[in-house]
Design an enzyme around this catalytic site. Structure first.
Site, mmCIF file in Angstrom:
data_model
loop_
_atom_site.group_PDB
_atom_site.id
_atom_site.type_symbol
_atom_site.label_atom_id
_atom_site.label_comp_id
_atom_site.label_asym_id
_atom_site.label_seq_id
_atom_site.Cartn_x
_atom_site.Cartn_y
_atom_site.Cartn_z
ATOM 1 N N SER A 114 -0.874 1.204 7.233
ATOM 2 C CA SER A 114 -0.459 0.182 6.258
ATOM 3 C C SER A 114 -1.601 -0.777 5.962
ATOM 4 O O SER A 114 -1.863 -1.091 4.811
ATOM 5 C CB SER A 114 0.705 -0.642 6.800
ATOM 6 O OG SER A 114 1.796 0.154 7.114
ATOM 7 N N HIS A 135 -1.991 5.710 1.445
ATOM 8 C CA HIS A 135 -0.969 4.715 1.780
ATOM 9 C C HIS A 135 0.292 4.985 0.954
ATOM 10 O O HIS A 135 0.340 4.719 -0.249
ATOM 11 C CB HIS A 135 -1.495 3.304 1.518
ATOM 12 C CG HIS A 135 -0.491 2.247 1.841
ATOM 13 N ND1 HIS A 135 -0.194 1.201 1.005
ATOM 14 C CD2 HIS A 135 0.311 2.091 2.920
ATOM 15 C CE1 HIS A 135 0.753 0.447 1.558
ATOM 16 N NE2 HIS A 135 1.062 0.979 2.718
ATOM 17 N N GLU A 147 -1.461 5.246 -2.508
ATOM 18 C CA GLU A 147 -2.825 4.758 -2.699
ATOM 19 C C GLU A 147 -3.785 5.666 -1.936
ATOM 20 O O GLU A 147 -3.561 5.935 -0.750
ATOM 21 C CB GLU A 147 -2.937 3.315 -2.189
ATOM 22 C CG GLU A 147 -2.169 2.340 -3.073
ATOM 23 C CD GLU A 147 -2.051 0.956 -2.448
ATOM 24 O OE1 GLU A 147 -2.886 0.100 -2.772
ATOM 25 O OE2 GLU A 147 -1.136 0.747 -1.635
ATOM 26 N N ASN A 186 -0.585 -4.014 -1.360
ATOM 27 C CA ASN A 186 -0.213 -5.112 -0.465
ATOM 28 C C ASN A 186 -0.977 -6.395 -0.764
ATOM 29 O O ASN A 186 -0.489 -7.496 -0.453
ATOM 30 C CB ASN A 186 -0.377 -4.695 1.001
ATOM 31 C CG ASN A 186 0.900 -4.055 1.515
ATOM 32 O OD1 ASN A 186 2.001 -4.452 1.125
ATOM 33 N ND2 ASN A 186 0.771 -3.051 2.372
#
Ligand SMILES: NC(=O)c1ccc[n+]([C@@H]2O[C@H](COP(=O)([O-])OP(=O)(O)OC[C@H]3O[C@@H](n4cnc5c(N)ncnc54)[C@H](O)[C@@H]3O)[C@@H](O)[C@H]2O)c1
Length: 304
Positions: A114, A135, A147, A186
């Site tokens: 992550s 990801h 990703e 994120n």
């Protein structure tokens, strides 16, 4: 990509690993899956079958998934390996050193971390050019984005292979050209969360109101209108004028909010303790989980 579908090995059969295996199997790949915890490995196919049933997807996909307790055996024929074990740098580094001993020289290696920098995970490899990050978002079979993160060592061929692999499996791959913390998704998500927390901390509104404003306003448009499309739509000149006024007022502290730190210190951990920014009864928690799943399924049905 060659005629035969690349053979996939998934290391880690937890929440993400079994879902990633499901996506590749549903797309027609032969998939091996391995886990050091027998109960998770043994239940992987049952969990995948339950997901396929729930989604109305072809249940025969599960027959292409082979759980194997032995890591070497799971990796032997793999063209592509994706790691989805616990978020622990030491564990991932150690695992990739072992993985590299069991795969061909041209097998592509990916980590589904992550937030750990891919560069740190892959730095000890013999052939760092074949390693990258992928990801995925939870649940892997409902959220389209993956990703694809390259490091300073990753070859263009490894990036191309991985982008094509995921696109052909029905995902939306996004190329992240630099291995920065939070990748793209994120960083964006937590820029919003930082201001959300600050609005509550400053007494401008309560937590429920923050969420209502997002869900009932720009959240409605976000799935079809990204911020930069939106900026072009209203004009970059207007966007500049808004930024000149609003950005100086927005939270720009480099660390986490003291308000958030206090919640954690007070044991207000969210669903798991029954209170976080708000209070949550077990019924409210269950209802919200159902609502999110229903929404994601409807969005997937619309995509198809
Ligand atoms: N949960 C999410 O929403 C999410 C989203 C994106 C990325 N990720 C990342 O994906 C990875 C996996 O997360 P998760 O939520 O699936 O975790 P999880 O705890 O559900 O699963 C991890 C699995 O790894 C297994 N494992 C641990 N050590 C192992 C080893 N040495 N060899 C083989 N298997 C081993 C565990 O037994 C477990 O089944 C983490 O790096 C996480 O940060 C999670």
């Amino acid at each position: 990509m060659s005629e035969a579908k690349p053979k996939i090995a998934v290391v880690g059969a937890g929440l993400m690993g079994h879902g990633i295996a499901q996506v590749f199997a549903f797309a027609g790949h032969e998939v091996t899956i391995t886990d050091s915890f027998a109960a998770n490995l043994d239940s992987a196919k049952a969990r995948i079958l339950a997901n396929l049933k729930d989604l109305g997807d072809d249940e025969r996909a599960v027959e292409r998934v082979r759980p194997l307790a032995d890591l070497a055996e799971a990796l032997r024929d793999a063209d592509y390996v994706v790691e989805a074990v616990r978020e622990d740098l030491g564990l991932k580094q150690q695992l990739f050193a072992e993985i590299e001993r069991h795969v061909r020289a041209d097998t592509i290696l990916a980590s589904n971390t992550s937030v750990i920098p891919i560069t740190q995970i892959m730095q000890g490899l013999q052939k760092r050019e074949r390693a990258l990050g992928t990801h995925w978002w939870n649940p892997p079979f409902l959220v389209p984005l993956v990703e694809v993160i390259e490091t300073q060592w990753t070859s263009a061929a490894a990036v191309d292979f991985t982008m094509q692999l995921h696109a052909a499996a029905g995902k939306k791959p996004a190329h992240v050209k630099k291995d920065v913390p939070g990748f793209i998704g994120n960083r964006l998500q937590h820029a919003l969360w930082r201001e959300a927390v600050a609005l509550v901390e400053q007494g401008i509104c309560d937590a429920e109101t923050v969420d209502t404003v997002i869900k009932a306003a720009f959240g409605r448009r976000l799935a079809v209108l990204g911020p930069l499309e939106n900026a072009d739509m209203v004009g970059t000149d207007l966007t500049l004028a808004i930024h000149q006024t609003v950005l100086p007022a927005i939270d720009s502290r480099p660390g986490p909010s003291p308000y958030l730190e206090k919640l954690v210190k007070d044991g207000k951990l969210g669903f798991k303790s029954g209170e976080g920014f708000r209070q949550w009864s077990p019924e409210q928690q269950a209802a919200l989980r159902v609502k999110v799943l229903r929404h994601l399924k409807a969005a997937r049905a619309q995509d198809n």
